[in-house]
Design a protein around this motif. Structure first.
Motif, short mmCIF file in Angstrom:
data_model
loop_
_atom_site.label_atom_id
_atom_site.label_comp_id
_atom_site.label_asym_id
_atom_site.label_seq_id
_atom_site.Cartn_x
_atom_site.Cartn_y
_atom_site.Cartn_z
N VAL A 41 -14.56 19.13 -14.73
CA VAL A 41 -13.28 19.70 -14.30
C VAL A 41 -13.52 20.86 -13.35
O VAL A 41 -14.34 21.74 -13.62
CB VAL A 41 -12.46 20.17 -15.52
CG1 VAL A 41 -11.19 20.88 -15.08
CG2 VAL A 41 -12.15 18.99 -16.43
N ASP A 42 -12.79 20.86 -12.22
CA ASP A 42 -12.86 21.96 -11.25
C ASP A 42 -11.85 23.06 -11.58
O ASP A 42 -12.14 24.24 -11.49
CB ASP A 42 -12.57 21.46 -9.83
CG ASP A 42 -13.57 20.45 -9.36
OD1 ASP A 42 -14.77 20.60 -9.66
OD2 ASP A 42 -13.15 19.49 -8.68
N LYS A 43 -10.63 22.60 -11.90
CA LYS A 43 -9.57 23.57 -12.20
C LYS A 43 -8.57 22.97 -13.17
O LYS A 43 -8.48 21.75 -13.32
CB LYS A 43 -8.86 24.03 -10.92
CG LYS A 43 -7.97 22.99 -10.29
CD LYS A 43 -7.24 23.55 -9.07
CE LYS A 43 -6.37 22.46 -8.44
NZ LYS A 43 -5.62 22.96 -7.29
N VAL A 44 -7.82 23.86 -13.79
CA VAL A 44 -6.74 23.48 -14.69
C VAL A 44 -5.50 24.27 -14.29
O VAL A 44 -5.59 25.47 -14.05
CB VAL A 44 -7.10 23.78 -16.17
CG1 VAL A 44 -5.93 23.45 -17.08
CG2 VAL A 44 -8.35 23.02 -16.59
N VAL A 45 -4.37 23.59 -14.21
CA VAL A 45 -3.10 24.24 -13.85
C VAL A 45 -2.15 24.14 -15.04
O VAL A 45 -1.97 23.06 -15.61
CB VAL A 45 -2.47 23.59 -12.60
CG1 VAL A 45 -1.13 24.23 -12.28
CG2 VAL A 45 -3.42 23.68 -11.41
N ILE A 46 -1.58 25.28 -15.39
CA ILE A 46 -0.62 25.34 -16.51
C ILE A 46 0.65 26.01 -16.00
O ILE A 46 0.63 27.17 -15.60
CB ILE A 46 -1.20 26.14 -17.70
CG1 ILE A 46 -2.56 25.59 -18.11
CG2 ILE A 46 -0.21 26.12 -18.86
CD1 ILE A 46 -3.32 26.49 -19.06
N VAL A 57 5.58 26.65 -22.24
CA VAL A 57 4.31 26.57 -21.54
C VAL A 57 3.97 25.08 -21.49
O VAL A 57 3.83 24.44 -22.53
CB VAL A 57 3.20 27.37 -22.26
CG1 VAL A 57 1.87 27.20 -21.56
CG2 VAL A 57 3.58 28.85 -22.34
N GLU A 58 3.90 24.55 -20.28
CA GLU A 58 3.68 23.11 -20.11
C GLU A 58 2.26 22.71 -20.48
O GLU A 58 1.36 23.55 -20.55
CB GLU A 58 3.96 22.70 -18.65
CG GLU A 58 5.37 23.00 -18.19
CD GLU A 58 6.44 22.19 -18.91
OE1 GLU A 58 6.15 21.05 -19.33
OE2 GLU A 58 7.56 22.70 -19.05
N SER A 59 2.06 21.43 -20.66
CA SER A 59 0.74 20.89 -20.98
C SER A 59 -0.19 21.08 -19.77
O SER A 59 0.21 20.84 -18.63
CB SER A 59 0.86 19.42 -21.31
OG SER A 59 -0.37 18.91 -21.77
N PRO A 60 -1.41 21.53 -20.01
CA PRO A 60 -2.36 21.76 -18.91
C PRO A 60 -2.70 20.47 -18.17
O PRO A 60 -2.80 19.40 -18.78
CB PRO A 60 -3.61 22.30 -19.62
CG PRO A 60 -3.17 22.70 -20.97
CD PRO A 60 -1.99 21.88 -21.31
N ILE A 61 -2.88 20.59 -16.86
CA ILE A 61 -3.30 19.47 -16.03
C ILE A 61 -4.68 19.80 -15.48
O ILE A 61 -4.85 20.83 -14.81
CB ILE A 61 -2.31 19.20 -14.89
CG1 ILE A 61 -0.92 18.92 -15.45
CG2 ILE A 61 -2.80 18.04 -14.02
CD1 ILE A 61 0.16 18.84 -14.39
N SER A 68 -6.33 14.08 -11.02
CA SER A 68 -5.98 14.72 -12.29
C SER A 68 -6.31 13.77 -13.43
O SER A 68 -6.33 12.55 -13.25
CB SER A 68 -4.50 15.09 -12.32
OG SER A 68 -3.70 13.94 -12.31
N PHE A 69 -6.59 14.34 -14.58
CA PHE A 69 -6.83 13.52 -15.75
C PHE A 69 -6.45 14.28 -17.00
O PHE A 69 -6.28 15.49 -17.00
CB PHE A 69 -8.28 13.00 -15.80
CG PHE A 69 -9.33 14.07 -15.85
CD1 PHE A 69 -9.84 14.52 -17.05
CD2 PHE A 69 -9.83 14.62 -14.67
CE1 PHE A 69 -10.81 15.49 -17.09
CE2 PHE A 69 -10.81 15.58 -14.70
CZ PHE A 69 -11.31 16.03 -15.91
N ASP A 70 -6.31 13.52 -18.08
CA ASP A 70 -5.85 14.06 -19.35
C ASP A 70 -7.01 14.67 -20.14
O ASP A 70 -8.13 14.19 -20.08
CB ASP A 70 -5.20 12.93 -20.16
CG ASP A 70 -4.09 13.43 -21.05
OD1 ASP A 70 -3.59 14.54 -20.82
OD2 ASP A 70 -3.72 12.70 -21.99
N LEU A 71 -6.71 15.72 -20.86
CA LEU A 71 -7.69 16.39 -21.72
C LEU A 71 -7.43 16.04 -23.18
O LEU A 71 -6.34 15.57 -23.52
CB LEU A 71 -7.59 17.91 -21.54
CG LEU A 71 -7.89 18.45 -20.14
CD1 LEU A 71 -7.51 19.92 -20.06
CD2 LEU A 71 -9.36 18.26 -19.81
N SER A 72 -8.38 16.34 -24.03
CA SER A 72 -8.19 16.12 -25.46
C SER A 72 -7.08 17.05 -25.97
O SER A 72 -6.83 18.11 -25.39
CB SER A 72 -9.49 16.41 -26.22
OG SER A 72 -9.77 17.80 -26.20
#
Length: 130
Positions: A41-46, A57-61, A68-72
């Motif tokens: 992962v390069d970055k996460v946007v919340i 607070v939205e789910s992190p992307i 983009s992909f889903d996290l655990s």
């Protein structure tokens, strides 16, 4: 008029707890960065948005490049909880606020783009002869 000393003590205690929560959240974010780096992962946007005494607070992307992909669920929860701890006090009250937190995994840096909502009004007064 209330005694200022108990109020000052309560404020000091609250501020201390806030600082402790921020430090714990940053430590968890550092740990999460290690896990995210292992996943590529390069970055996460919340994103977040709040008003009227509630907020979301939205789910992190997560992103690897442009993809983009889903996290655990566990990692999402850690990121969401730590995001909430890094929002300014009162972001969900009255007109509220909205914005994005961007976690740069490589640089180990969290950037907050925050927007306060402000209601403005103009008053005009006119004498009307009868």
């Amino acid at each position: 008029m209330p005694d200022a000393e108990p109020l000052a003590d309560a404020l000091s205690c609250w501020q201390k707890k806030q600082r402790e929560q921020e430090l714990i959240a940053r430590e968890k974010l550092r740990d999460a960065c290690n896990q995210l780096a292992d996943l590529g992962v390069d970055k996460v946007v919340i994103s977040y948005d709040g008003y009227g005494d509630s907020g979301t607070v939205e789910s992190p992307i997560a992103y690897c490049g442009e993809d983009s992909f889903d996290l655990s669920d566990e990692l999402k929860e850690v990121l969401t909880d730590t995001a909430d701890a890094n929002l300014p006090c009162g972001w969900e009250i009255n007109d509220g606020a909205f914005g994005e937190l961007t976690l740069d995994v490589q640089a180990r840096k969290l950037t907050r783009e925050h927007n306060w909502r402000v209601t403005e009004y103009q008053t005009e007064e006119e004498d009307i002869p009868l």
